[in-house]
Write a protein that holds these residues in place. Sequence first.
Motif, short mmCIF file in Angstrom:
data_model
loop_
_atom_site.label_atom_id
_atom_site.label_comp_id
_atom_site.label_asym_id
_atom_site.label_seq_id
_atom_site.Cartn_x
_atom_site.Cartn_y
_atom_site.Cartn_z
N GLN A 1 90.62 -59.89 31.88
CA GLN A 1 90.09 -59.34 30.63
C GLN A 1 91.07 -59.61 29.50
OE1 GLN A 1 89.79 -54.97 30.20
NE2 GLN A 1 87.67 -55.32 29.58
N VAL A 2 90.55 -60.08 28.37
CA VAL A 2 91.37 -60.34 27.19
C VAL A 2 91.82 -59.00 26.61
CG1 VAL A 2 91.43 -61.30 24.86
CG2 VAL A 2 90.18 -62.50 26.67
N VAL A 3 93.13 -58.82 26.50
CA VAL A 3 93.68 -57.57 25.93
C VAL A 3 94.30 -57.81 24.56
CG1 VAL A 3 94.05 -56.48 28.17
CG2 VAL A 3 95.86 -57.91 27.18
N ARG A 4 94.51 -59.08 24.19
CA ARG A 4 95.02 -59.40 22.87
C ARG A 4 94.59 -60.82 22.52
NH1 ARG A 4 99.50 -57.58 23.70
NH2 ARG A 4 100.64 -59.43 24.36
N ALA A 5 94.11 -61.03 21.29
CA ALA A 5 93.67 -62.35 20.85
C ALA A 5 94.15 -62.56 19.42
CB ALA A 5 92.16 -62.47 20.93
N LEU A 6 94.99 -63.57 19.22
CA LEU A 6 95.54 -63.86 17.90
C LEU A 6 95.13 -65.26 17.47
CD1 LEU A 6 99.16 -62.48 18.44
CD2 LEU A 6 97.25 -61.32 17.32
N PHE A 7 94.51 -65.37 16.31
CA PHE A 7 94.09 -66.68 15.80
C PHE A 7 95.29 -67.41 15.22
CE2 PHE A 7 91.98 -69.24 12.34
CZ PHE A 7 91.45 -70.18 13.21
N GLU B 1 99.81 -65.14 29.52
CA GLU B 1 99.54 -65.74 28.22
C GLU B 1 98.88 -67.11 28.40
OE1 GLU B 1 100.37 -63.95 25.51
OE2 GLU B 1 101.26 -62.41 26.80
N THR B 2 97.87 -67.39 27.58
CA THR B 2 97.23 -68.70 27.59
C THR B 2 96.63 -68.94 26.20
OG1 THR B 2 95.68 -70.14 28.77
CG2 THR B 2 94.99 -67.86 28.42
N VAL B 3 95.96 -70.06 26.05
CA VAL B 3 95.33 -70.38 24.77
C VAL B 3 93.88 -70.78 25.00
CG1 VAL B 3 97.52 -71.11 23.74
CG2 VAL B 3 96.06 -72.81 24.86
N SER B 4 93.10 -70.64 23.95
CA SER B 4 91.68 -71.02 23.99
C SER B 4 91.30 -71.66 22.67
CB SER B 4 90.81 -69.79 24.26
OG SER B 4 89.43 -70.10 24.12
N GLU B 5 90.55 -72.75 22.74
CA GLU B 5 90.06 -73.37 21.51
C GLU B 5 88.84 -72.62 20.97
OE1 GLU B 5 89.31 -77.45 22.28
OE2 GLU B 5 91.42 -77.96 22.62
N LEU B 6 88.15 -71.88 21.86
CA LEU B 6 86.99 -71.11 21.45
C LEU B 6 87.39 -69.68 21.10
CD1 LEU B 6 84.44 -72.25 24.18
CD2 LEU B 6 84.75 -73.18 21.86
N ARG B 7 86.64 -69.07 20.21
CA ARG B 7 86.95 -67.71 19.78
C ARG B 7 86.76 -66.74 20.94
NH1 ARG B 7 84.24 -63.25 17.39
NH2 ARG B 7 85.56 -62.17 15.85
N ARG B 8 87.78 -65.92 21.16
CA ARG B 8 87.71 -64.85 22.17
C ARG B 8 88.12 -63.55 21.51
NH1 ARG B 8 85.32 -67.38 26.68
NH2 ARG B 8 86.12 -69.53 26.70
N THR B 9 87.56 -62.45 21.98
CA THR B 9 87.90 -61.14 21.42
C THR B 9 88.34 -60.20 22.52
OG1 THR B 9 85.60 -60.39 21.61
CG2 THR B 9 86.24 -61.43 19.54
N VAL B 10 89.03 -59.15 22.12
CA VAL B 10 89.52 -58.17 23.07
C VAL B 10 88.33 -57.59 23.86
CG1 VAL B 10 90.65 -55.92 23.32
CG2 VAL B 10 91.54 -57.61 21.70
N GLY B 11 88.47 -57.52 25.17
CA GLY B 11 87.41 -57.02 26.04
C GLY B 11 86.63 -58.12 26.74
#
Length: 363
Positions: A308-314, A335-345
């Motif tokens: 589960q995403v607990v923090r997402a910083l653009f 920690e990882t990265v994503s090119e697509l938008r992800r949000t907490v939860g």
Amino acid sequence: MSTAESSTEKPAIQLRDLALSYGETPILRGVTLDLARGRTLALLGPSGCGKTTLLRLLAGLLFPTRGSVSIDGRQMADAATGSFVPPERRRLGMVFQDYALWPHMSVAGNVAFPLEMAGIGRTEIDRRVKMALDRVGLTDLAARIPGDLSGGQQQRVAIARAIVGEPKLVLFDEPLSNLDRELRESLAVDLAQLLSDLSMSAVYVTHDQGEAFTIADEVAVMQRGRIIQLSDPQSLVEAPANAAVAEFLKLGTVVEAERQGGDWALAGTGIRLAMGSEGPADANRARVMLGRKALRVCPDDRAQASGQVVRALFRGDFYALSVALGDGAERVEVETVSELRRTVGDRVGLSIEPAGLRWFPAN
């Protein structure tokens, strides 16, 4: 004797089993290192690790409890014999966090001060001051007083004063920490170029790894009075010597791993990390660093783990994610990265690249 031979025989710094204690409390615990002439060493570590104590021993502001200090082939302090050369006779330049400029003197006057104390003639002083101010880009401000300058300009004055006497070694004590980040990064680049152009030997104390990596040829990561790794910046990142270095440099998440059915898994979760042949041999438990390159966000049908995403910083062209794996007491954040938008939860699948893992002993 050639210059190369002379440099080999006379390192800029030679420390042997250097230690300092206050009563029963050890501050520095047996540091041994050589620094070649013309190179910059960064002492990097958190507050209380001993880096400032080491700098003060080099400067002659402290006397060692054990061991010796040599600068440019000349012994400056030796605890065994009691020999000691005071700071003013070590031919050092020093740059401090708070600039330490005389407020009533002009820029040129501040830079000239150490030469005047050395009894150098006026014509030679004027020549050296002009050269030093040229090197730091402050020639046009020679007549100003420090109070009229910005923080970055004042620090350049301090650097000019440190190099004007052509010292054997320049010591920097967190000189950029009072500046804002953008100015700090810009001045770090300029300082690295200046030291390179002058082929000057230097020791640079900092807790900021960005500064250390920009300025230094070699970086000593310190912890509890010891050097736990001494390497060039690239080697520190690519091959941290132990989990403490990896964690301090924030190279990834260090987690506990255990053998499960012959393979390696994240302890307590069953999440498979690598085949048994890819982890350490002859051990049932280990620590492993999950760097960003070791984890990839992927579709569920190709995922080896999900969380589960607990923090997402653009970050402009990607999202930096913190993803919680496992449950309860065994839950860890990676920690990882994503090119697509992800949000907490959001729940995301992750693939694990064994080649990107860095293994360390359990203890």
